[in-house]
Design a protein around this motif. Structure first.
Motif, PDB file in Angstrom:
ATOM      1  N   CYS A 298      -2.625  13.937  -5.828  1.00  0.00           N
ATOM      2  CA  CYS A 298      -3.594  12.890  -5.330  1.00  0.00           C
ATOM      3  C   CYS A 298      -3.751  11.426  -6.096  1.00  0.00           C
ATOM      4  CB  CYS A 298      -4.741  13.449  -4.830  1.00  0.00           C
ATOM      5  SG  CYS A 298      -6.134  12.752  -4.341  1.00  0.00           S
ATOM      6  N   CYS A 299      -4.278  11.953  -7.523  1.00  0.00           N
ATOM      7  CA  CYS A 299      -4.382  10.972  -8.147  1.00  0.00           C
ATOM      8  C   CYS A 299      -3.428   9.961  -8.434  1.00  0.00           C
ATOM      9  CB  CYS A 299      -4.837  11.664  -9.672  1.00  0.00           C
ATOM     10  SG  CYS A 299      -6.469  12.218  -9.613  1.00  0.00           S
ATOM     11  N   ALA A 300      -1.872  10.610  -8.501  1.00  0.00           N
ATOM     12  CA  ALA A 300      -0.702   9.823  -8.685  1.00  0.00           C
ATOM     13  C   ALA A 300      -0.786   8.705  -7.556  1.00  0.00           C
ATOM     14  CB  ALA A 300       0.394  10.607  -8.915  1.00  0.00           C
ATOM     15  N   LEU A 318      -3.455   6.828   2.383  1.00  0.00           N
ATOM     16  CA  LEU A 318      -3.602   7.967   3.293  1.00  0.00           C
ATOM     17  C   LEU A 318      -2.729   9.110   2.783  1.00  0.00           C
ATOM     18  CD1 LEU A 318      -2.518   5.824   6.606  1.00  0.00           C
ATOM     19  CD2 LEU A 318      -4.588   7.132   6.009  1.00  0.00           C
ATOM     20  N   ALA A 319      -1.903   9.093   1.829  1.00  0.00           N
ATOM     21  CA  ALA A 319      -1.325  10.480   1.339  1.00  0.00           C
ATOM     22  C   ALA A 319      -2.070  10.781   0.382  1.00  0.00           C
ATOM     23  CB  ALA A 319      -0.238  10.141   0.408  1.00  0.00           C
ATOM     24  N   ALA A 320      -2.915  10.045  -0.338  1.00  0.00           N
ATOM     25  CA  ALA A 320      -3.951  10.651  -1.156  1.00  0.00           C
ATOM     26  C   ALA A 320      -5.141  11.487  -0.464  1.00  0.00           C
ATOM     27  CB  ALA A 320      -4.516   9.492  -2.173  1.00  0.00           C
ATOM     28  N   ALA A 321      -5.365  10.945   0.520  1.00  0.00           N
ATOM     29  CA  ALA A 321      -6.587  11.500   1.580  1.00  0.00           C
ATOM     30  C   ALA A 321      -6.023  12.759   1.993  1.00  0.00           C
ATOM     31  CB  ALA A 321      -6.962  10.508   2.877  1.00  0.00           C
ATOM     32  N   VAL A 322      -4.789  12.958   2.256  1.00  0.00           N
ATOM     33  CA  VAL A 322      -4.143  14.237   2.754  1.00  0.00           C
ATOM     34  C   VAL A 322      -4.105  15.252   1.794  1.00  0.00           C
ATOM     35  CG1 VAL A 322      -2.093  15.394   3.620  1.00  0.00           C
ATOM     36  CG2 VAL A 322      -2.747  13.337   4.599  1.00  0.00           C
ATOM     37  N   LEU A 323      -3.641  15.074   0.530  1.00  0.00           N
ATOM     38  CA  LEU A 323      -3.795  15.658  -0.778  1.00  0.00           C
ATOM     39  C   LEU A 323      -4.885  16.160  -1.196  1.00  0.00           C
ATOM     40  CD1 LEU A 323      -0.903  13.823  -2.541  1.00  0.00           C
ATOM     41  CD2 LEU A 323      -0.782  16.302  -1.865  1.00  0.00           C
ATOM     42  N   PRO A 379      -5.693   2.594 -13.185  1.00  0.00           N
ATOM     43  CA  PRO A 379      -4.502   3.717 -12.648  1.00  0.00           C
ATOM     44  C   PRO A 379      -4.490   4.565 -13.505  1.00  0.00           C
ATOM     45  CG  PRO A 379      -3.807   1.302 -12.004  1.00  0.00           C
ATOM     46  CD  PRO A 379      -4.835   1.045 -13.024  1.00  0.00           C
ATOM     47  N   ALA A 380      -4.558   4.149 -15.012  1.00  0.00           N
ATOM     48  CA  ALA A 380      -4.338   5.135 -16.040  1.00  0.00           C
ATOM     49  C   ALA A 380      -5.465   6.323 -16.326  1.00  0.00           C
ATOM     50  CB  ALA A 380      -4.214   4.605 -17.390  1.00  0.00           C
ATOM     51  N   GLY A 386      -6.239  13.294 -12.960  1.00  0.00           N
ATOM     52  CA  GLY A 386      -5.582  14.335 -12.631  1.00  0.00           C
ATOM     53  C   GLY A 386      -4.800  15.438 -13.245  1.00  0.00           C
ATOM     54  N   ALA A 387      -4.312  14.867 -14.434  1.00  0.00           N
ATOM     55  CA  ALA A 387      -3.712  15.812 -15.495  1.00  0.00           C
ATOM     56  C   ALA A 387      -4.749  16.672 -16.121  1.00  0.00           C
ATOM     57  CB  ALA A 387      -3.106  14.995 -16.690  1.00  0.00           C
TER      58      ALA A 387
END
Length: 418
Positions: A298-300, A318-323, A379-380, A386-387
């Motif tokens: 999601c964070c990526a 939208l992909a981040a919301a799904v994840l 972004p970093a 996430g990591a």
């Protein structure tokens, strides 16, 4: 009880969608006062879970839950007649204290009544609660469209009515017979369950020589501490995604409501299926690791969103919301199952009260982490977050499996000698 939770969350959805605007346009609070109001409510919410667990060791859960609904009812109705900021601060804090305490008591009730089927009950609970919350948000939209003082007052009364009906429905429920709010079920032969007795004895030893107590049990406190970042999907979905879209991407603002729609629909449709696949504490521990991987993915996508045009940014968000929703599905079954399974049976109420603090702390600290550090770093910042969550999820999984081995009396494999 499921109907009670659905009605309660419908009222909560009404209030969540209208409270900030009510305090701003009707009461006349400025941004600083509003921030202090929300912060005090968050701190009060942190205290609600352990307080409920402590009282549940001494009083019936059903009685305490009715009390929480009535306290919230009284505090919310008093808001209609109060304009003094100090009194508002107290009333809003009491409302959130009762809210977190009620959620913990609902979990304790389900732990006792549902027994080994608590994962299924939790799935049904989350599905009904999400449906109720969505209904409440929809009703709030009607009142907000009107926008008058009377419309806001009607929204507050609608939330208060949900508490009154919830208290009446809880009054009609019946707790199983037995001593204490988390009494173990008897075995098929009618006598004590030897497995449960063994678990209780091992758990007592794990809690220390002074007897079971969550504040002296370092292993359980470690679980609760690590469970705080395992709840960050809530802040990512509710705070991170909208703010990141507005400030750092070219995606249209009209996409923001779609995040809530995606989350609500997926939870209602998939929660039972996910819970059926994650049965038992060991599978719940494995689900924690999956939570970390989904949060990292999601964070990526969030980190990649600013780099594309309108369509690419929209697809990434939208992909981040799904994840984030998939991570929530993992967390909803793993966090509760492990909180119950890692606690000694004879002190489960007080232990679950402490475990409930993880979500409350995240709700207070998570938005500050995202806005003050993660999004500031760009972004970093998302990649680092996430990591970090993925790494901590592996630590949580290993620690949970070790404690489960201790509680079940299974010796931990020793390393091979030279």
């Amino acid at each position: 009880m499921l109907l009670t939770q659905a009605l309660d969350r419908a009222g909560t959805g009404v209030w969540a969608a209208s409270s900030v605007l009510y305090f701003t346009f009707v009461v006349g609070l400025d941004a600083g006062q509003l921030g202090l109001l929300l912060g005090a409510a968050g701190v009060a919410g942190i205290a609600g879970s352990p307080l409920a667990g402590h009282l549940a060791d001494r009083l019936p859960v059903r009685t305490l839950l009715i009390g929480c609904h009535l306290i919230r009812l009284g505090a919310l109705c008093a808001l209609l007649a109060v304009t003094d900021f100090r009194v508002l601060l107290l009333l809003f804090a009491v409302t959130h204290l009762g809210d977190r305490a009620a959620k913990t008591l609902e979990m304790l009730f389900a732990t006792r009544v549902a027994g080994e089927r608590r994962a299924t009950y939790q799935a049904l609970s989350r599905s009904s609660a999400n449906a109720g919350y969505a209904l409440g948000a929809g009703l709030a939209a009607i009142g907000l469209a009107v926008g008058t003082r009377g419309a806001y007052h009607l929204l507050i009364l609608a939330n208060a009515l949900s508490f009154l009906v919830a208290a009446a429905l809880v009054w009609r429920t019946r707790e199983p017979r037995g001593h204490g709010p988390v009494a173990a079920a008897p075995s098929e032969g009618g006598g004590p369950d030897p497995v449960a007795a063994g678990e209780a004895g091992a758990a007592g030893a794990a809690a220390g020589s002074a007897g079971p107590g969550p504040w002296r049990d370092r292993g359980y406190l470690r679980f609760v501490l690590l469970d705080i970042p395992m709840n960050l999907d809530d802040s990512i979905l509710g705070v991170g995604l909208p703010l990141w879209l507005v400030a750092h991407t070219s995606a249209p603002h009209a996409l923001i409501p779609a995040f809530l729609v995606i989350n609500t629909v997926l939870v209602v449709v998939l929660q039972l299926r996910v819970s059926a696949r994650v049965e038992g504490p060991r599978r719940a521990a494995d689900a924690v690791a999956l939570y970390g991987l989904m949060t990292l993915a999601c964070c990526a996508f969030l980190a990649a969103a600013p780099g594309g045009g309108v369509w690419a940014a929209s697809a990434a968000l939208l992909a981040a919301a799904v994840l984030a929703t998939a991570a929530e599905l993992m967390r909803s079954v793993s966090s509760w199952e492990l909180a119950v399974s890692l606690a000694p049976r004879e002190a489960r109420a007080s232990y679950l009260g402490v475990a409930g603090m993880a979500q409350s702390v995240q709700k207070s600290a998570g938005p500050l982490l995202l806005t003050g550090a993660v999004m500031t770093a760009g972004p970093a910042g998302w990649l680092v977050l996430g990591a970090a969550v993925a790494g901590l999820s592996v630590v949580q999984r290993r620690a949970s499996l070790r404690r489960l081995d201790l509680l079940s009396g299974t010796p931990t494999p020793a390393p091979a000698s030279a």
